[in-house]
Design a protein around this motif. Structure first.
Motif, PDB file in Angstrom:
ATOM      1  N   ARG A 119     -13.128   6.389   3.509  1.00 14.90           N
ATOM      2  CA  ARG A 119     -12.415   5.292   4.163  1.00 14.90           C
ATOM      3  C   ARG A 119     -11.844   4.441   3.054  1.00 14.90           C
ATOM      4  NH1 ARG A 119     -10.920   3.133   8.558  1.00 14.90           N
ATOM      5  NH2 ARG A 119     -10.656   0.889   8.825  1.00 14.90           N
ATOM      6  N   GLY A 120     -10.534   4.236   3.094  1.00 12.31           N
ATOM      7  CA  GLY A 120      -9.922   3.436   2.053  1.00 12.31           C
ATOM      8  C   GLY A 120      -8.418   3.446   2.153  1.00 12.31           C
ATOM      9  N   PHE A 121      -7.784   3.063   1.069  1.00 11.36           N
ATOM     10  CA  PHE A 121      -6.329   2.935   1.012  1.00 11.36           C
ATOM     11  C   PHE A 121      -5.867   3.158  -0.422  1.00 11.36           C
ATOM     12  CE2 PHE A 121      -8.313  -1.128   0.287  1.00 11.36           C
ATOM     13  CZ  PHE A 121      -7.614  -1.675  -0.783  1.00 11.36           C
ATOM     14  N   GLU A 122      -4.568   3.350  -0.574  1.00  7.34           N
ATOM     15  CA  GLU A 122      -3.999   3.588  -1.899  1.00  7.34           C
ATOM     16  C   GLU A 122      -2.997   2.500  -2.253  1.00  7.34           C
ATOM     17  OE1 GLU A 122      -2.286   7.518  -2.031  1.00  7.34           O
ATOM     18  OE2 GLU A 122      -4.098   8.404  -1.190  1.00  7.34           O
ATOM     19  N   VAL A 123      -2.981   2.175  -3.540  1.00  9.03           N
ATOM     20  CA  VAL A 123      -2.017   1.237  -4.098  1.00  9.03           C
ATOM     21  C   VAL A 123      -1.377   1.909  -5.304  1.00  9.03           C
ATOM     22  CG1 VAL A 123      -1.732  -1.001  -5.246  1.00  9.03           C
ATOM     23  CG2 VAL A 123      -3.334  -0.777  -3.341  1.00  9.03           C
ATOM     24  N   PHE A 148       0.841  -1.190   0.000  1.00  9.45           N
ATOM     25  CA  PHE A 148       0.000   0.000   0.000  1.00  9.45           C
ATOM     26  C   PHE A 148       0.879   1.244   0.000  1.00  9.45           C
ATOM     27  CE2 PHE A 148      -2.354  -3.334   2.295  1.00  9.45           C
ATOM     28  CZ  PHE A 148      -3.430  -3.462   1.434  1.00  9.45           C
ATOM     29  N   SER A 149       0.534   2.200  -0.854  1.00  7.67           N
ATOM     30  CA  SER A 149       1.270   3.464  -0.841  1.00  7.67           C
ATOM     31  C   SER A 149       0.681   4.403   0.212  1.00  7.67           C
ATOM     32  CB  SER A 149       1.271   4.114  -2.225  1.00  7.67           C
ATOM     33  OG  SER A 149      -0.036   4.241  -2.739  1.00  7.67           O
ATOM     34  N   ALA A 150      -0.537   4.139   0.645  1.00  8.46           N
ATOM     35  CA  ALA A 150      -1.157   4.803   1.795  1.00  8.46           C
ATOM     36  C   ALA A 150      -2.032   3.753   2.465  1.00  8.46           C
ATOM     37  CB  ALA A 150      -1.980   6.014   1.371  1.00  8.46           C
TER      38      ALA A 150
END
Length: 129
Positions: A111-115, A99-101
């Protein structure tokens, strides 16, 4: 009057190596390859996961330029709606995705995440809180 539907959008990413991008999206993020051309050394592919679809294209002499490379404050190249970002993050982590974040509640109500893909394109997977 009813409106015509537009149920999906398909970002078009310029990549440096379509085979490498296919492997990343398939093996780390669970996308299915629905098209590639030509089969042996593809320069174009379509990868799909549920309603998310990406077009991947490479061409000699053209370097990928993700949004953050153009402007530091424009870090996202795509937002992928994920109704359950917690479960999706766990699935991606189990498949070895980095994950980049990290998964979190963002300052802007998501709500989430970064790739980040191999060419630096940043995808946010998440939903409104």
């Amino acid at each position: 009057m009813t409106r015509a539907a537009t149920p999906a959008i398909s970002p078009f990413f310029v990549v440096s190596d379509v085979r490498r991008s296919i492997a990343f999206y398939r093996d780390r993020l669970g996308f299915e390859v629905t098209f590639q051309q030509p089969d042996e050394e593809p320069f174009f592919a379509i990868v799909v996961r549920d309603g998310a679809q990406l077009f991947l294209k490479s061409q000699a002499g053209i370097t990928p330029v993700p949004n953050h490379a153009r402007h530091r404050h424009l870090r996202l190249d795509a937002h992928v709606h994920a109704p359950d970002p917690d479960a999706l993050a766990a699935e991606f982590a189990a498949a070895g995705a980095a994950f980049s974040a990290p998964l979190c509640d963002t300052h802007d109500g998501l709500r989430g995440f970064e790739v980040k893909d191999p060419d630096g394109h940043v995808l946010f997977f998440g939903r409104p809180r």
